[in-house]
Design a protein around this motif. Structure first.
Motif, short mmCIF file in Angstrom:
data_model
loop_
_atom_site.label_atom_id
_atom_site.label_comp_id
_atom_site.label_asym_id
_atom_site.label_seq_id
_atom_site.Cartn_x
_atom_site.Cartn_y
_atom_site.Cartn_z
N ASN A 126 -2.96 -31.89 52.13
CA ASN A 126 -3.07 -33.24 52.68
C ASN A 126 -4.30 -33.95 52.12
N ALA A 127 -5.42 -33.25 52.04
CA ALA A 127 -6.64 -33.85 51.50
C ALA A 127 -6.44 -34.27 50.05
N LEU A 128 -5.83 -33.41 49.26
CA LEU A 128 -5.60 -33.74 47.85
C LEU A 128 -4.68 -34.95 47.71
N ARG A 129 -3.67 -35.04 48.56
CA ARG A 129 -2.77 -36.19 48.54
C ARG A 129 -3.54 -37.48 48.86
N GLU A 130 -4.38 -37.40 49.90
CA GLU A 130 -5.17 -38.57 50.29
C GLU A 130 -6.17 -38.96 49.21
N ILE A 131 -6.78 -37.96 48.59
CA ILE A 131 -7.73 -38.24 47.50
C ILE A 131 -7.02 -38.92 46.34
N GLU A 132 -5.83 -38.44 46.01
CA GLU A 132 -5.06 -39.05 44.92
C GLU A 132 -4.75 -40.51 45.24
N GLU A 133 -4.36 -40.79 46.48
CA GLU A 133 -4.08 -42.17 46.89
C GLU A 133 -5.34 -43.02 46.82
N GLY A 134 -6.48 -42.45 47.18
CA GLY A 134 -7.74 -43.18 47.08
C GLY A 134 -8.10 -43.52 45.65
N ILE A 135 -7.91 -42.56 44.77
CA ILE A 135 -8.20 -42.78 43.34
C ILE A 135 -7.29 -43.87 42.79
N GLU A 136 -6.01 -43.81 43.14
CA GLU A 136 -5.06 -44.83 42.67
C GLU A 136 -5.48 -46.21 43.16
N ALA A 137 -5.89 -46.30 44.43
CA ALA A 137 -6.29 -47.60 44.99
C ALA A 137 -7.56 -48.12 44.31
N LEU A 138 -8.54 -47.25 44.08
CA LEU A 138 -9.77 -47.67 43.40
C LEU A 138 -9.50 -48.08 41.96
N THR A 139 -8.62 -47.34 41.29
CA THR A 139 -8.27 -47.70 39.91
C THR A 139 -7.59 -49.06 39.88
N GLY A 140 -6.76 -49.33 40.88
CA GLY A 140 -6.11 -50.64 40.97
C GLY A 140 -7.12 -51.77 41.14
N VAL A 141 -8.12 -51.55 41.98
CA VAL A 141 -9.17 -52.57 42.17
C VAL A 141 -9.94 -52.76 40.88
N ALA A 142 -10.31 -51.64 40.24
CA ALA A 142 -11.07 -51.73 38.99
C ALA A 142 -10.29 -52.52 37.94
N ASN A 143 -9.00 -52.26 37.84
CA ASN A 143 -8.17 -52.96 36.86
C ASN A 143 -8.09 -54.44 37.18
N ARG A 144 -7.86 -54.78 38.44
CA ARG A 144 -7.78 -56.20 38.83
C ARG A 144 -9.09 -56.92 38.55
N LEU A 145 -10.20 -56.26 38.84
CA LEU A 145 -11.50 -56.88 38.57
C LEU A 145 -11.73 -57.05 37.08
N ARG A 146 -11.38 -56.02 36.31
CA ARG A 146 -11.57 -56.09 34.85
C ARG A 146 -10.77 -57.23 34.27
N VAL A 147 -9.51 -57.32 34.66
CA VAL A 147 -8.64 -58.36 34.11
C VAL A 147 -9.08 -59.75 34.58
N SER A 148 -9.45 -59.85 35.85
CA SER A 148 -9.84 -61.15 36.41
C SER A 148 -11.21 -61.58 35.94
N GLY A 149 -12.10 -60.59 35.71
CA GLY A 149 -13.48 -60.93 35.38
C GLY A 149 -13.86 -60.73 33.95
N ASN A 150 -12.89 -60.32 33.09
CA ASN A 150 -13.16 -60.14 31.67
C ASN A 150 -14.30 -59.15 31.44
N GLY A 151 -14.31 -58.07 32.22
CA GLY A 151 -15.37 -57.07 32.09
C GLY A 151 -14.79 -55.70 31.89
N GLY A 152 -15.61 -54.70 32.09
CA GLY A 152 -15.14 -53.32 32.06
C GLY A 152 -15.28 -52.64 30.73
N THR A 153 -14.21 -52.51 30.00
CA THR A 153 -14.22 -51.65 28.82
C THR A 153 -14.99 -52.24 27.66
#
Length: 161
Positions: A126-153
């Protein structure tokens, strides 16, 4: 003055490794000069680290007691985030950040519960499943910010990874 390394860049990953094992340690491991390693970590230099060298540095970082694999994590997040175009509205960014907060909170709670329950198979799963969901959600935020803010990579601003 220290030059800033943008998030999700190999230059930043190299700096993370060098903070633990030193630029001299990196140079010794790679069989090159310390100056060459410092140039590899410079986002304005026209040099790129090879996959083989990045792998060696990741392994040395682990052996030295570092947490994670800086180059692998950087590369993996760059791939997961892709090259999407278009931006997100403020509302979409807030919703994505809220989801990430919820999912990562649940991940921490599930990890603590698994530890408390003696790491039995069900609570760990259960913990690993929740961690995976957390990582996916954080990656989604990072991607949205990168695309919206022209930053990141750094690709958008002409930096090479």
């Amino acid at each position: 003055m220290t030059k800033e390394r943008r998030p999700l860049t190999f230059e930043r990953a190299l700096c993370r490794v060098a903070e633990l094992i030193g630029y001299d340690g990196c140079a010794q491991l790679l069989g090159c000069s310390e100056n060459w390693v410092r140039k590899l970590s410079d986002p304005d230099a026209e040099r790129e680290i090879s996959l083989q060298k990045a792998r060696r540095l990741d392994l040395a970082y682990l052996r030295a007691g570092g947490y994670g694999r800086p180059f692998l994590e950087c590369y993996e997040l760059q791939l997961e985030m892709g090259d999407e175009t278009g931006g997100s509205s403020t509302g979409e960014l807030i919703a994505a950040a809220g989801k990430a907060a919820k999912e990562t909170g649940e991940a921490v709670g599930a990890a603590l519960a698994a530890i408390e329950k003696g790491r039995d198979a069900g609570s760990v799963e259960n913990a690993l499943r929740e961690i995976e969901e957390g990582i996916e959600a954080l990656t989604g935020v990072a991607n949205r910010l990168r695309v919206s803010g022209n930053g990141g990579t750094g690709r958008e601003s002409g930096h090479r990874n």
